[in-house]
Each structure stands twice: as C-alpha cells, then as structure tokens.
Motif scaffolding. Structure first.
Motif, PDB file in Angstrom:
ATOM      1  N   UNK A 280       0.838  -1.199   0.000  1.00 28.28           N
ATOM      2  CA  UNK A 280       0.000   0.000   0.000  1.00 28.28           C
ATOM      3  C   UNK A 280       0.874   1.250   0.000  1.00 28.28           C
ATOM      4  N   UNK A 281       0.434   2.260  -0.714  1.00 26.82           N
ATOM      5  CA  UNK A 281       1.211   3.493  -0.830  1.00 26.82           C
ATOM      6  C   UNK A 281       0.947   4.458   0.315  1.00 26.82           C
ATOM      7  N   UNK A 282       0.194   4.017   1.338  1.00 29.86           N
ATOM      8  CA  UNK A 282      -0.038   4.860   2.506  1.00 29.86           C
ATOM      9  C   UNK A 282       1.097   4.669   3.517  1.00 29.86           C
ATOM     10  N   UNK A 283       1.099   3.527   4.235  1.00 31.44           N
ATOM     11  CA  UNK A 283       2.171   3.253   5.195  1.00 31.44           C
ATOM     12  C   UNK A 283       2.835   1.902   4.953  1.00 31.44           C
ATOM     13  N   UNK A 284       2.553   1.270   3.798  1.00 34.06           N
ATOM     14  CA  UNK A 284       3.278   0.051   3.446  1.00 34.06           C
ATOM     15  C   UNK A 284       2.645  -1.246   3.890  1.00 34.06           C
ATOM     16  N   UNK A 285       1.381  -1.251   4.262  1.00 39.03           N
ATOM     17  CA  UNK A 285       0.725  -2.507   4.631  1.00 39.03           C
ATOM     18  C   UNK A 285       0.513  -3.381   3.390  1.00 39.03           C
ATOM     19  N   UNK A 286       0.489  -4.716   3.553  1.00 36.61           N
ATOM     20  CA  UNK A 286       0.225  -5.596   2.416  1.00 36.61           C
ATOM     21  C   UNK A 286      -1.261  -5.616   2.074  1.00 36.61           C
ATOM     22  N   UNK A 311      -5.571   1.801 -13.766  1.00 37.19           N
ATOM     23  CA  UNK A 311      -4.213   2.223 -13.431  1.00 37.19           C
ATOM     24  C   UNK A 311      -3.868   2.141 -11.964  1.00 37.19           C
ATOM     25  N   UNK A 312      -4.668   1.431 -11.154  1.00 38.88           N
ATOM     26  CA  UNK A 312      -4.383   1.303  -9.727  1.00 38.88           C
ATOM     27  C   UNK A 312      -4.551   2.596  -8.957  1.00 38.88           C
ATOM     28  N   UNK A 313      -5.372   3.500  -9.479  1.00 39.61           N
ATOM     29  CA  UNK A 313      -5.524   4.808  -8.834  1.00 39.61           C
ATOM     30  C   UNK A 313      -6.279   4.681  -7.518  1.00 39.61           C
ATOM     31  N   UNK A 321      -0.869   8.023  -3.557  1.00 38.79           N
ATOM     32  CA  UNK A 321      -0.701   7.859  -4.993  1.00 38.79           C
ATOM     33  C   UNK A 321      -1.068   6.435  -5.399  1.00 38.79           C
ATOM     34  N   UNK A 322      -1.179   6.227  -6.700  1.00 41.20           N
ATOM     35  CA  UNK A 322      -1.636   4.944  -7.241  1.00 41.20           C
ATOM     36  C   UNK A 322      -0.620   3.842  -6.983  1.00 41.20           C
ATOM     37  N   UNK A 323      -1.090   2.594  -7.080  1.00 40.51           N
ATOM     38  CA  UNK A 323      -0.189   1.451  -6.953  1.00 40.51           C
ATOM     39  C   UNK A 323       0.692   1.355  -8.193  1.00 40.51           C
ATOM     40  N   UNK A 324       1.985   1.139  -8.033  1.00 41.69           N
ATOM     41  CA  UNK A 324       2.852   0.964  -9.206  1.00 41.69           C
ATOM     42  C   UNK A 324       2.524  -0.344  -9.937  1.00 41.69           C
ATOM     43  N   UNK A 325       2.513  -0.274 -11.259  1.00 40.66           N
ATOM     44  CA  UNK A 325       2.243  -1.460 -12.079  1.00 40.66           C
ATOM     45  C   UNK A 325       3.547  -2.023 -12.629  1.00 40.66           C
ATOM     46  N   UNK A 346       5.503   1.454  -2.441  1.00 40.97           N
ATOM     47  CA  UNK A 346       5.303   1.763  -1.033  1.00 40.97           C
ATOM     48  C   UNK A 346       5.030   3.231  -0.756  1.00 40.97           C
ATOM     49  N   UNK A 347       5.136   3.630   0.528  1.00 41.38           N
ATOM     50  CA  UNK A 347       4.812   5.001   0.934  1.00 41.38           C
ATOM     51  C   UNK A 347       5.754   6.024   0.321  1.00 41.38           C
ATOM     52  N   UNK A 348       5.335   7.273   0.425  1.00 40.56           N
ATOM     53  CA  UNK A 348       6.149   8.384  -0.064  1.00 40.56           C
ATOM     54  C   UNK A 348       7.336   8.600   0.865  1.00 40.56           C
ATOM     55  N   UNK A 349       8.380   9.216   0.353  1.00 40.68           N
ATOM     56  CA  UNK A 349       9.529   9.610   1.134  1.00 40.68           C
ATOM     57  C   UNK A 349      10.044  10.935   0.593  1.00 40.68           C
ATOM     58  N   UNK A 350      10.916  11.587   1.381  1.00 37.83           N
ATOM     59  CA  UNK A 350      11.310  12.958   1.058  1.00 37.83           C
ATOM     60  C   UNK A 350      11.865  13.122  -0.345  1.00 37.83           C
TER      61      UNK A 350
END
Length: 353
Positions: A280-286, A311-313, A321-325, A346-350
């Motif tokens: 997951x692109x929030x905090x990385x949960x499966x 597009x996994x949006x 953000x959307x899931x990477x394909x 996964x989640x965003x980073x700086x």
C-alpha cells in the motif's frame, strides 16, 4: 532566681523584642533568639587579585575548549570506529568500541560545559549575598524596575561583556554540542541511497507463485482471482527475504481486456492479466482484499482502496498515490517481467519526485 527575676535585671533595650543591629524584622517576645543577620562579606582572591581572576578565566575557557574538542571527537568516532568493532575494557568486559567512544566523548563535552559554567560562577561572578524583604506576588512598578536594574548590575558584575575569552569559548562550546544530536539522528540507520527506488524485478525475471514457489503461466491466473507472486530466485530461507519481499511483493488479477480503462495498463498487461505492487502506498501494509465485480483492492490497515482496472488509482482512503504497475509479458509459456516498476513502491519519502 526565676526567669522573671533574671529578665528584670536585663536592660530594656536589650530584650529580644527589639530590632537587631542589622535592622532585621522585629522578633516575637516569646522567641529568645534574635536574627543574627548576614555575616560580613569575605572577598575572594579573584575579587582583589586580577592575576587570579585571569587564571580563573583561563580555566573556564579551557573547560569550554575541552567541550569543543570532545564534540569533534564524538563526530569523528563515527568515521574511526566500525560499528562491529569490539574491544575489551577492564572491568567492563567486551563492549562496542563505537558505543564506548560516543559515550565518553559526549559525556566529556557536556561535563566540561557544566564545569566551566560552575567555575565561572564560583570564582568570577559576584557572590555577595543580598537580603531582600518578601513582597506580594504581584510586583509593583518600582519592584519591576528594581529587578531590571539588578539584572543589569548582575550582567555587569559577571564580566560577560568584558571577559571576551570566556564568552567566545562558551558560545563555541554551546554551538558545537548540538551537532552531537545531528550525528545521533544520522545514526538511526543507513542512508537509503537508491534502495527505495528499485526492487528485485528486472527484465527477464519470471513471476513465481508465492504459495507454491512455481513459475506462473497465464493459464494459472483465472478471471476474478487474486494471486500473489515474487521474483524468481527469491527464496523463503534467504537471509534478506523479509527486506526484499517488502518491496518485491506482487499481486496479479485477470480482468477482461475490454474492462481495462487505462491505456498504459492495457499495454503492460497480458491477455488481461495485470500485475501491481502489493504494498500500500499509505504506510506500506500488504494489500490482500479483492472485489471481483468492481476490480477494487482494499488495504486492511486504513481502508485505502485502489481501482486495478484504472491504473491502480486511489478511489478512497489516505493513500497518496496509485499502486505501481509491473510491465509483464510471456516467454516460453511463463509470465516474466519486462522491467522494474516505473516508480518506487510503497509510501512516499522525502526524495521521491
């Protein structure tokens, strides 16, 4: 003789109910001990001998300089001592050389600042005791003015403006000590460098069923099913398995090609089989929940919902953000990757663009 008789012989002006020689507050008649007042002030050698004052000034400066050197040594310890170096120190036994050096240097840096400040106060700042009557909590304007005047006088007597050597070395010590905290933050872990941007997927790597450890064929993916995959060569007993699968975990679903809305998603799929990151692109949960009718996947941690047919949006939840394909194809009858993910999983980073 009775108490009354003794008191009768004592002159009236010496009774304890009178004020003391130091003009203290009246003492109750039933208290036989008068307020002795403050003792006469005794000057220190630094107060009357400028050479002694200079010596004390140098001692304080030496403490501050020692703090500066210890802070520099604290930072240098990260370069000099490897993290796995063990030394024997009696009676501590075998301990980490890095931890020992960090503790010693930081302790010396902080102790030297404290010792310098104490020695400065004990030898150079004014030590004359001043008695002041108690006053109401709410200060009068005259009291406020007196406090400010006392503060100005104290600043003058401390020699802070006149003794530039102490002032400058103290500022240097206080400026360097916070660098220890910066280095401690750096020690929270190794820099990620480009590790967050890439995964174990490369061109030509086959998709392996995570449950059976067998390479996947297109016919293994049924319409409406959810299959989890990993890169070929990543074994469960691998020492770095948990670190790698946290980025490489993949989920595959089969959607009727006419139901795929995103053009790139259709081009990167094979006969309606699409592959997306399971993280997951929030905090990385499966992600593990799939709705066949809507082609939505749901993260069980915070209910972020993604549309795998578009597009996994993100269509709901806190994900950013959307899931990477993963671009996939078929070679020799097996599903394989065409390249790595086009963007970090996964989640965003700086540093993420």
């Amino acid at each position: 003789m009775s108490e009354t008789g003794r008191h009768a012989d004592v002159p009236e002006e010496s009774l304890p109910s009178e004020r003391t020689a130091h003009d203290s507050a009246p003492v109750k008649a039933d208290n036989p001990f008068a307020d002795p007042g403050l003792p006469a002030h005794e000057h220190r050698i630094q107060d009357i001998d400028e050479k002694a004052a200079r010596r004390s000034e140098r001692v304080v400066a030496y403490f501050f300089l020692l703090s500066m050197l210890a802070t520099v040594a604290f930072i240098a310890s990260y370069v000099v001592f490897p993290i796995d170096k063990i030394v024997f120190i009696f009676p501590l036994g075998h301990i980490s050389a890095l931890n020992l050096s960090l503790g010693l240097t930081l302790g010396i840096a902080l102790f030297a600042i404290g010792a310098g400040a104490v020695h400065w106060a004990r030898t150079l700042m004014s030590d004359e005791e001043v008695a002041d009557d108690r006053h109401p909590i709410e200060a009068e304007p005259e009291v406020k003015a007196k406090v400010l005047a006392d503060f100005a006088q104290g600043a003058k007597e401390s020699g802070f403006g006149r003794r530039k050597l102490i002032r400058n070395t103290m500022f240097g010590a206080l400026a360097l000590v916070p660098l220890s905290g910066v280095v401690l933050l750096r020690d929270l872990g190794p820099l990620p460098e480009k590790k967050l941007r890439g995964t174990g997927w490369k061109k030509g790597i086959r998709l392996v069923n995570q449950s059976t450890n067998l390479p996947l064929r297109p016919e293994d993916i049924a319409v409406g099913s959810l299959t989890f995959a990993k890169p070929e060569g990543l074994e469960d007993d691998d020492e770095e398995f948990n670190n790698k699968i946290a980025k490489d975990a993949l989920m595959l679903v089969r959607i009727q090609p006419q139901n795929i809305k995103d053009k790139q998603e259709l081009e990167w799929s094979h006969e309606g089989i699409v592959a997306y990151s399971k993280i997951c692109t929030h905090v990385g949960c499966p992600i593990s929940l799939y709705e066949q009718q809507t082609h939505h996947v749901l993260c069980p941690c915070h209910q972020s919902t993604f549309d795998l047919s578009d597009g996994g949006r993100v269509i709901f939840g806190p994900a950013g953000h959307a899931l990477p394909q993963l671009h996939i194809t078929v070679k020799d009858g097996y599903l394989e990757a065409v390249s790595d993910f086009a963007e970090p999983v996964g989640p965003s980073f700086w540093e993420r663009g």
